[in-house]
Design a protein around this motif. Structure first.
Motif, mmCIF file in Angstrom:
data_model
loop_
_atom_site.group_PDB
_atom_site.id
_atom_site.type_symbol
_atom_site.label_atom_id
_atom_site.label_comp_id
_atom_site.label_asym_id
_atom_site.label_seq_id
_atom_site.Cartn_x
_atom_site.Cartn_y
_atom_site.Cartn_z
ATOM 1 N N GLN A 152 40.882 44.343 43.123
ATOM 2 C CA GLN A 152 41.905 44.395 44.468
ATOM 3 C C GLN A 152 40.966 43.990 45.625
ATOM 4 O O GLN A 152 40.225 44.675 46.170
ATOM 5 N N ASN A 159 45.741 42.993 48.837
ATOM 6 C CA ASN A 159 46.404 42.323 47.647
ATOM 7 C C ASN A 159 46.513 43.357 46.776
ATOM 8 O O ASN A 159 46.100 44.456 46.861
ATOM 9 N N GLN A 160 47.400 43.140 45.840
ATOM 10 C CA GLN A 160 47.636 44.108 44.588
ATOM 11 C C GLN A 160 46.565 44.056 43.742
ATOM 12 O O GLN A 160 45.740 43.065 43.532
ATOM 13 N N ARG A 161 46.349 45.127 42.967
ATOM 14 C CA ARG A 161 45.321 45.290 41.948
ATOM 15 C C ARG A 161 45.704 44.101 40.932
ATOM 16 O O ARG A 161 47.106 44.097 40.421
ATOM 17 N N GLU A 162 44.674 43.146 40.383
ATOM 18 C CA GLU A 162 45.187 42.271 39.293
ATOM 19 C C GLU A 162 43.841 42.273 38.373
ATOM 20 O O GLU A 162 42.937 42.623 38.481
#
Length: 118
Positions: A38, A42-45
Motif C-alpha cells: 500500500q 492508494n488502496q492495498r494491492e
C-alpha cells in the motif's frame, strides 16, 4: 496464527531487497501466503502470492522482477525483489489465507516499509 514480516528498507533504484514473513503456529489444510502493498493515497494491492502446492501469482507490474517462494517446513514466505523502481515504494504486508472447511480466513502481518530512491 501470527505473522512477522521483516526485510524492508531503503534502496536505490535498480537494487534488491528480500522480504521474509514467518507464520507462528500450525498451518493445516489449503492455504495461500502472499504479499500486498500500500502506497500513500492508494488502496492495498496484491503483489504476489503462492499456494501451498507451489503455484504462484504475480501482479503485472512486478512480473519478471519479483519472485515469491516459501519454505513450508519453516512456515515462511519470501519475496525477492530485484530491479526495484521508485514506484515500488510502499508498505508491504504479509498475508496468510487458510481454508478450514467452512471458508477462507485471513491473517495479516505488520507492514514493512520499502523505499526506493531514484
Amino acid at each position: 496464527v501470527q505473522l512477522q514480516a521483516s526485510g524492508g528498507g531503503l534502496v536505490q533504484a535498480g537494487g534488491s531487497l528480500r522480504l521474509s514473513c514467518v507464520a507462528s503456529g500450525t498451518i493445516s489444510g489449503a492455504n495461500v501466503m502472499g504479499w500486498y502493498r500500500q502506497a500513500p493515497g492508494n488502496q492495498r494491492e496484491l503483489v504476489a502470492n503462492i499456494i501451498n502446492g507451489g503455484t504462484t501469482n504475480y501482479a503485472g507490474g512486478v512480473k519478471g522482477r519479483f519472485t515469491i517462494f516459501r519454505d513450508n517446513a519453516k512456515n515462511t514466505v519470501y519475496l525477492q525483489m530485484n530491479s526495484l523502481k521508485p514506484e515500488d515504494t510502499a508498505v508491504y504486508y504479509c498475508n496468510l489465507k487458510v481454508y478450514d472447511g467452512s471458508g477462507w480466513h485471513d491473517s495479516w502481518g505488520q507492514g514493512t516499509q520499502v523505499t526506493v530512491s531514484s
